[in-house]
Structures are given as C-alpha cells and as structure tokens.
Design an enzyme around this catalytic site. Structure first.
Site, mmCIF file in Angstrom:
data_model
loop_
_atom_site.group_PDB
_atom_site.id
_atom_site.type_symbol
_atom_site.label_atom_id
_atom_site.label_comp_id
_atom_site.label_asym_id
_atom_site.label_seq_id
_atom_site.Cartn_x
_atom_site.Cartn_y
_atom_site.Cartn_z
ATOM 1 N N ASP A 196 -9.299 -155.504 -10.397
ATOM 2 C CA ASP A 196 -10.499 -155.590 -9.565
ATOM 3 C C ASP A 196 -11.668 -155.055 -10.398
ATOM 4 O OD1 ASP A 196 -12.211 -156.177 -7.546
ATOM 5 O OD2 ASP A 196 -11.071 -155.199 -5.973
HETATM 6 C C1 BGC Z 1 -13.722 -156.946 -4.755
HETATM 7 C C2 BGC Z 1 -12.858 -158.151 -5.057
HETATM 8 C C3 BGC Z 1 -13.715 -159.256 -5.593
HETATM 9 C C4 BGC Z 1 -14.404 -158.756 -6.845
HETATM 10 C C5 BGC Z 1 -15.236 -159.808 -7.539
HETATM 11 C C6 BGC Z 1 -14.594 -156.551 -5.946
HETATM 12 O O1 BGC Z 1 -15.536 -155.604 -5.599
HETATM 13 O O2 BGC Z 1 -12.897 -155.867 -4.365
HETATM 14 O O3 BGC Z 1 -12.155 -158.534 -3.911
HETATM 15 O O4 BGC Z 1 -12.955 -160.395 -5.835
HETATM 16 O O5 BGC Z 1 -15.236 -157.680 -6.505
HETATM 17 O O6 BGC Z 1 -16.357 -160.117 -6.843
#
Ligand code: BGC
Length: 765
Positions: free
Chosen positions: A301
């Site tokens: 993440d």
């Molecule tokens: C979120 C993810 C997301 C990623 C990219 C993160 O802050 O937890 O679920 O896919 O950002 O945008």
C-alpha cells in the site's frame, strides 16, 4: 471431538502451473491453458536473462503520476527523479496516470526510451466505476445480486481500460464489523461467506475470461491483511486478532479472489499481531504465495514500506526495504525505497538476488498476460476513449445496480410507494440536491456534480407538486478528498423555510446522512448519528409533519433508534453513484420494488460496536434462572442490533414454510424450503440459509450464513428453493489452520434475515 474429514486446503505446492490448472476446474473461471502459461514463463525467463539487477528492481518500483492529484511534477527530492528513473527503466508501474494521452506519454518513454522497452502497468483505484460511477461497494453488496455486481465491475473495467488503465486496486475484500471505520464503504460488509461470493464476482467482472482483451483489467485483492479490524475503527490503527478469526473470517474472501484468478494483491498499512503486513514474511511468502499458490504479484500500500519505520519495525529506510523484500512485497508503491536501497542490499548480501528475480518474474508475468508486450498501447486508443466513456449502456447498468442496492428499512402503513398524483411533497435536506456526494469517496475520475440528485430524480414525476427546501448544510465548504471536513454544527438559518414547506405537505421526503467524503479512507467516526444539525432539523420537521420518509445517504451503518421509533418510513440509499437520484425516485414511487438486504448490522449504540450477527455465544448468553445481573449484556442497551445483518423489506411480503433437511451423507445435506410471495405485487427476496454448529473443538458462531438465493416471485406464486450443504459449508479452520468438519448437531435456519426463525436440526453421526 470426532472429525469426519480432514480436507487438505488447496495448497498449490507445485507452483504456478498446478495452480493455474486448479482454476480450470472451476467452470466459472477461465484460466489460460497450460501451453500458454508455459509460453509466458519462457518469455519471462528470456527477458529476465537480459535484465540488469537495477532493471529488475525497476520493475518492482511504482510511482504516482507526475501531474495528477498532487499537481505539477516536483523539482526537488526523490520525486524529482521520477522522470529520470522512468527513462532508465527503473519504473515498472505508475498509478494515477489516466486518460489515453497521458498514459501514452509515460508508456512511450518506457517503451521507446529505455534499454529494454518494457511496458508499464498502469494502476488506478477503479473502486466502483471510473467516470460512470456505480454505488459504493458496500451498497452494491446490499443487492446480494452477484450477476449485477459482476456486471458493475465489468463496466468499470471497460470504461477504465478505455482511458488507458490496465490494473485496478480493487476489490477491497476486507471484512469489517466496525461502522466507525470509514472504509467499510469500500468492502462487502461483515460476513465472510457473502464477502467471498462478492469478491469472486468482482474479480471476474474486472478481469473477464481473457485478461489480454482491451476491455479487461487486472484486479487487486486488498488489503492483505486484517485492515478492517483496526482497533476502535480508527484508520490505520493496530490490528491484533487470533488465528480462528483470521482463518475463518478474514482470509476466506482473499482465498475466493485466488479461486477467481486474481492477478495481484495489495498488502495493508496495519501491523498484524506485532508485525506490519508489508514486512510479514509468513503472510505473504509462506501463506499467500506458497500455501495458497498465488502466482501474481503483491504491491504494497502507499508508502507502507517506509511506514515500517514509524511502526517501530525497521531502523531506517534501508532496513525497511530489506524487510519488505524478504517478506515478499513485490512492488513498492511510492516509498522510493526499493529503487534507492535494494541494489545495495543485494550486493552486500542482505537480500538474495533470487528474491528480486522472483518478484520481477511475477510482475512481468502479469504484463505478458495483459498483452502489454504485444501492444503496449493497446489501452491507448483515443477514438475508443471518446466512444466508450460515459456510454448509455454504462449508465443503464449503474442505474440498475443502484436500484438493486437500496434497502427498505421501515414502511409503516404502506406509506411507500408514494402516490404518483395529486400529492404535495416536500423534499428536504442538503443531500437531496447534492450532485457530488452520491459519487462517494473513491471516484477520482468522476467530475463533481455529475450525479443525478434526488431532487432531479423526483422532478421526473410531474403529477405531484414537489417543493424543495435545503433546511441545513451537512458540511460547510471543504469537501475535497484531501481535506478535513467542516461539518455544519451551527448554521440553522434555513430551518424556518423547510419547516414552512413541510407544514403544508402531504408527505415529507427528507434526504439526510453523510456527505461523500465522510466515509472512505481516513474518515473514521466515533459518533454514528446524522452529522451536524441534521437530527435537529429532522425533529423540527417532525413536530409539524409526522408523515416523513427518511432517505439515508451514507457510507456506513448509522445509529437510527429515534428514526425507527418515530418515523413511518426509512430507506437506506447509501451513496448510489451517477444514477443515484433516478434510482431513489423509482423506488420511492414504486416503479422498482426494493429487495436489498443489509450487509452489515446497524447498531443501537456506538458502544455495541464491533457488532455482527455471527458472534460467539459466551458462557453466559442469557438471563440466568436466578435472574441475577451476571450475564453477558449491557445495562443500558439490548445486545441485539437495531437492524440485523441480512435485513431488508419489500413492497410485497414473503412467507417461508416447509423447511426440510435430509442428511444424505456426512458430506452432503439437502435442504429445501417453500417461498411464497404473499403480497400484492411482484418482488424479489434474498432467501438466506444459516447454520449453527452446536459444539466444536473451536467454538462456532451462533449463526453462519452458508447459502443464499435471489428469487423473484409474482403475487401468490410459490417456489421450492433448494440448497446443498457440503463439507465446505459445514466445516471450519481449526487453530492449526486445517480445515475440518466435526460430527454432531447442527441447526439450519432459513429466512429473510439473520434472525430467521424457521429452523430444523440435523445430526452428523
Ligand atoms: C489506499 C489503497 C489505494 C492506494 C492507491 C492507499 O492510500 O489504502 O487502497 O489503492 O492508496 O491509491
């Protein structure tokens, strides 16, 4: 405890080919043939041989777009190196680059300016639609309609693919029992069975049966793992859960995505039992890749490698990169640590080069499967982008999904459906005219103000006299994704006008709830009432007109005791996307008979949270005969939720009779029930089957959903609904992680929600 069977979990110990083959056994999943799998592997092997260590690490590096979200490309710091890295072949993927022109620009650099010309995989959060927005995933889950959910993901994939995207960071399959957590809007709710079915459908929808088509994109099961169990529902908080909950509640939807052939996973921000998920070798390498046989790749993440320093797990960035790489995190989203640290770590002998090869292999494999090597610009067709995005068929699908997602919570004296003629209707609430909030939180490609509002939807019914009054803002000013919300707690200046409109109306429709950005990532709440002055507004209106239909727009379960006690009709309409207002109006006017069922329990008080239907009984579940205080309860609120999991009404009624269960063998139980539409109009019912395993070596929940079927019946029509329970439904994971079935007594309940009364008992001997 006598066990009848020890089912070996489908470990694909022989590696990717055997797992690919295991998928072919599933008629619903179309997997590549062994020969095409081998062909891809040969190509990957040949390519890997040509790659330098830095280029292989480059595949493991993902950067955010240069201009999207964060504005113009930075000229200083690590981010300033993005262009340079891209040219050197040190970037394997980008996210948040969208639109054919933009994608073509970055892809061109990767393909035409780098030494080996390896195409980028372009990721984006296509969570519930790209530009044509579907209901938030929690709402879609309320439909229990797997076909419609799959279709919604299909539409999202096709539209996103037309905009240059070939990988979505969805579905989020985190089970959560905590309405305080803002991200419940993004999942399928509290139940692992329903969650698994939906996870499977969503992956199939995004990926289709052929990933190399220009209409399909790679899916991503996230967040691995435990994210939905953040302590107190506070975003990013610590997670500490035991083996039984992990195996039986949290893991199953992830396993379902593997069954559906998901090509990527994302790990999670949280630590789990003391180890950040991003650095968890057991979870990623041993369990997911080795035992479950997942042969796609894992992306971290956002910045989660670096966050291991804050977690107190890594000494510094270099240490964090080492831990993550060893743990099997294949691609670094925006920590910049693989690209800066991994090569040295390998040269110094701290990370095996074999780990780098394996990670790069996984990433390249997916790129080959997407067909990016054959044509890196296959998602970059300007003409197609123009024609496909926003097409009518997508709006039709979004409308269909939105209607199916609505849950009727209360309807005394058949106040609903509304009469279509001769009525004075007062429509009240800022959300009733809000054309942005219905788009929810995850809709970065949709333009503000593009949803059909409830006001617009109701205006289509012209034979009533409709008057609108805002009453009060929900939030003042800032509504942006990146900003803290400024909820209106003081401004009541427009109450009087709304009260005046309500006074003379036959029916008042009040649209209240949360603005779009009040749920989603980093939007945890400690209170679950109507935000700001909305409750005051509602009670002020109630004083002058009790004939109120409350339409809720929200991204999570709310506490609705006052509403249930006082209001004649309540409609849960979530955030329903682009077609929101049309869907709501059609339900209010009876052109669509609602059939949604809650995918999460609605509590009576925040203090009950986490609250879920599949709880454990405890040693003291009820008032003892001696009528003492010493049993598991609260002094101030009942144990039960206000609205249970699976609950939802219809404009018609259904009767369940003749429940039968027959033990064919210890591996097969046949169950049937007769369902009758006992009301006056055609309607759909979600027939739900729950089991209770009365005693087991590891205690079982009081009820577990193990089957459901969506059935449409005409008035007076009856239908026999049949289910077969097998080991898969009767068994559970013990604390060693083995899936077992234990003999003994089981109750089977069938009905219209998790409180279903009709039941029978069977014994496995
Ligand atoms: C979120 C993810 C997301 C990623 C990219 C993160 O802050 O937890 O679920 O896919 O950002 O945008």
């Amino acid at each position: 405890m006598k066990k009848i069977n020890l089912i070996v979990v489908a470990f694909c110990v022989l590696g990717f080919i055997s797992c690919q083959n295991s998928n072919t056994n599933n008629p619903e999943t179309s997997s590549p043939s062994v020969s095409s799998v081998l062909e891809v592997e040969q190509k990957v092997t040949a390519l890997l041989k040509q790659m330098t260590l830095e280029e292989k690490i480059g595949q493991m590096n993902q950067y955010n777009g240069f201009w999207d979200l964060t504005g113009p490309a930075p000229s200083t710091g690590a981010a300033a190196k993005k262009h340079e890295h891209l040219r050197k072949g040190y970037v394997g993927s980008m996210l948040n680059v969208r639109g054919v022109e933009n994608v073509r620009k970055v892809q061109k650099i990767a393909v035409e300016e780098t030494r080996l010309g390896i195409p980028l995989i372009i990721g984006f959060d296509v969570i519930h639609g790209y530009e044509t927005i579907s209901p938030i995933p929690l709402a879609e889950s309320a439909s229990w309609d797997l076909k419609a959910i799959k279709k919604s993901a299909q539409v999202a994939a096709e539209e996103a693919a037309a905009a240059g995207i070939n990988w979505t960071f969805a579905p989020m399959v985190d089970i959560s029992r905590d309405a305080r957590w803002g991200r419940v809007m993004e999942g399928a709710g509290e139940d692992p069975y329903l969650g698994s079915k939906i996870a499977f459908a969503r992956v199939q929808g995004f990926q289709g049966s052929d990933l190399s088509q220009h209409t399909t994109i790679a899916a991503c099961a996230k967040h691995f793992v435990g994210y939905g169990f953040a302590e107190s529902g506070r975003e990013y908080n610590t997670v500490d859960v035991g083996t039984s909950t992990l195996n039986n509640i949290i893991f199953p939807p992830f396993q379902a995505t593997i069954d559906a052939g998901v090509r990527t996973f994302m790990n999670s921000f949280n630590e789990l039992n003391g180890i950040p998920a991003t650095g968890n070798e057991y979870l990623q390498r041993d369990l997911l890749k080795d035992q479950w046989g997942f042969d796609g790749f894992i992306v971290t993440d956002w910045g989660s490698i670096e966050e291991m320093i804050s977690h107190g797990h890594a000494k510094d960035g270099k240490h964090a990169a080492e831990i993550a790489a060893k743990a099997g995190s294949d691609m670094d989203m925006e920590s910049y640590l693989y690209v800066t640290e991994l090569a040295n770590l390998v040269r110094e002998g701290n990370v095996k080069e074999a780990y780098i090869d394996a990670a790069a292999r996984r990433i390249l494999r997916v790129k080959f499967e997407l067909g990016l090597f054959e044509d890196p610009y296959k998602y970059c067709n300007l003409q197609r982008e123009k024609e496909v995005i926003g097409q009518q068929a997508f709006h039709d699908a979004a409308l269909d999904m939105a209607k199916k997602s609505i849950v009727l919570l209360k309807n005394d004296n058949q106040l609903l459906p509304l009469k279509k003629q001769g009525q004075k209707i007062a429509l009240i609430g800022a959300l009733a005219s809000d054309k942005t909030s219905p788009l929810g939180n995850w809709r970065i490609a949709a333009k503000d103000s593009t949803a059909v509002s409830v006001l617009e939807g109701m205006q289509a019914y012209k034979d009533n006299q409709l008057t609108y009054a805002k009453g009060a803002d929900v939030s003042l000013g800032k509504t942006k994704f990146t900003a803290e919300l400024n909820i209106n707690t003081t401004n009541r200046s427009e109450f009087p006008q709304a009260i005046a409109v309500a006074k003379t109306a036959d029916v008042v429709v009040m649209v209240l709830g949360e603005v779009g950005y009040q749920s989603g990532e980093a939007r945890s709440r400690t209170e679950l009432g109507l935000p700001g002055v909305q409750q005051e507004l509602l009670e002020a209106i109630y004083k002058v007109n009790k004939n109120i239909v409350l339409v809720l727009n929200n991204g999570r379960p709310l506490v609705l005791n006052w509403h249930q006690e006082h209001l004649p009709a309540i409609v849960e309409a979530w955030q329903l996307g682009t077609q929101s207002g049309n869907a709501i109006a059609q339900v209010l006017y009876g052109d669509y008979n609602p059939s949604g069922k809650l995918p999460m329990s609605f509590p009576r008080a925040v203090g009950q949270v986490p609250i879920y239907y599949n709880y454990k009984n405890t040693g003291r579940p009820s008032i003892p005969a001696s009528n003492t205080v010493f049993w598991s309860h609260f002094q101030d609120v009942q144990n039960t939720p206000l609205y249970p999991f699976g609950y939802g009404l219809s404009y018609t009624t259904f009767e369940y009779t003749a429940l039968k269960a027959k033990v064919v063998s210890n591996h097969e139980i046949k169950v049937s029930v007769i369902l009758k539409n006992s009301g006056k109009i055609s309607g759909k019912e979600v027939v739900q089957l729950y089991i209770k395993d009365h005693y087991a070596s590891v205690t079982r929940p009081v009820r577990e959903l193990k089957g459901f079927e969506l059935v449409r019946l005409e008035p007076n029509q009856s239908q026999k609904i049949a289910f077969t329970l097998t080991e898969k439904e009767l068994g559970f994971y013990d604390n060693e992680g083995d899936f077992i079935v234990e003999l003994g007594d089981f109750s089977i309940f069938i009905g219209s929600d998790s409180n279903a009364k009709l039941h029978t008992k069977i014994t496995l001997k």
